[in-house]
Design a protein around this motif. Structure first.
Motif, PDB file in Angstrom:
ATOM      1  N   ARG A 150      41.914  12.778  -8.088  1.00  0.00           N
ATOM      2  CA  ARG A 150      41.875  14.253  -8.074  1.00  0.00           C
ATOM      3  C   ARG A 150      43.030  14.850  -7.291  1.00  0.00           C
ATOM      4  NH1 ARG A 150      36.476  13.548  -6.834  1.00  0.00           N
ATOM      5  NH2 ARG A 150      36.916  14.051  -4.664  1.00  0.00           N
ATOM      6  N   GLN A 154      34.288   6.528  -4.866  1.00  0.00           N
ATOM      7  CA  GLN A 154      34.594   7.814  -4.231  1.00  0.00           C
ATOM      8  C   GLN A 154      36.047   7.874  -3.785  1.00  0.00           C
ATOM      9  OE1 GLN A 154      31.692   7.911  -1.074  1.00  0.00           O
ATOM     10  NE2 GLN A 154      30.414   9.393  -2.148  1.00  0.00           N
ATOM     11  N   ALA A 164      38.274   8.107  -6.854  1.00  0.00           N
ATOM     12  CA  ALA A 164      38.138   9.429  -7.479  1.00  0.00           C
ATOM     13  C   ALA A 164      38.859  10.491  -6.658  1.00  0.00           C
ATOM     14  CB  ALA A 164      36.661   9.789  -7.655  1.00  0.00           C
ATOM     15  N   ASP A 184      34.310   8.936 -10.958  1.00  0.00           N
ATOM     16  CA  ASP A 184      33.924   9.982 -10.009  1.00  0.00           C
ATOM     17  C   ASP A 184      32.413  10.187 -10.041  1.00  0.00           C
ATOM     18  OD1 ASP A 184      33.790  12.111  -8.256  1.00  0.00           O
ATOM     19  OD2 ASP A 184      34.967  13.476  -9.491  1.00  0.00           O
TER      20      ASP A 184
END
Length: 200
Positions: A37, A30, A33, A107
């Motif tokens: 992003r 997490q 990811a 992700d």
């Protein structure tokens, strides 16, 4: 196991072990990811976005820095961290299955901590199975396949196919601009639809 770039064997093994940690621990996935992003973040921003305690956030960041999958871009406080691109092609032990580990797949794995459908699917079909489901999820959002076609191709129940497609929908829309330009299998390089050796 192969690597898309020219690296020495030691680097490939280190890369694989680093990525293996991400795939084994959803909280690390997490965090990675989120950085992939958002492009960059401080530890405080990671704490706020991922609802992490300060000690936990620093522990995770330090582990990912040590693993070489994120790095600090500044020496001054607060440090700003960025994710390094991951693009590692893995062949399963049986030699019949191959898939590429990318930030999109990481992700999806990271969401297993908060999504029971993804967690159950990984338990039943492994990371390779999730990579295949992710390919179908992209095609589904483009209107190219249905859950029934996926179920038939992978020899799983239509209900299981629909559940994982729904669970992966936010991942697909987070990483691909489906409505404007669409996404293709090539966008998830190396994710092979022939990865069907998992039990239904």
């Amino acid at each position: 196991m192969s690597r898309t770039s020219n690296r020495t064997n030691g680097d490939v093994i280190r890369d694989f072990l680093s990525v293996a940690d991400l795939l084994e621990e959803p909280q690390l996935a997490q965090l990675y990811a989120y950085l992939a992003r958002e492009e960059e973040a401080t530890v405080q921003e990671l704490m706020d976005a991922l609802n992490l305690a300060q000690g936990t956030a620093y522990t995770y960041v330090n582990r990912l820095v040590d693993a070489g999958v994120i790095e600090a871009t500044t020496d001054t406080q607060p440090r700003i961290y960025v994710a390094r691109n991951i693009d590692l092609t893995v062949t399963a032990a049986d030699g019949a299955r191959e898939y590429t580990i990318t930030p999109v797949l990481i992700d999806a794995v990271g969401r297993r901590a908060t999504n029971d459908d993804i967690d159950t699917y990984i338990d039943r079909h492994g990371i390779a199975g999730l990579a295949t489901a992710l390919t179908y999820a992209v095609d589904r959002e483009r209107g190219e396949v249905t859950h029934r076609l996926m179920a038939e191709d992978l020899d799983i129940s239509p209900l299981a196919a629909e559940m994982i497609l729904q669970a992966l929908r936010p991942v697909v829309h987070e990483h691909f601009d489906i409505e404007v330009s669409g996404a293709s299998i090539a966008d998830i390089e190396g994710v092979d639809r022939d990865v069907v050796g998992d039990d239904a």
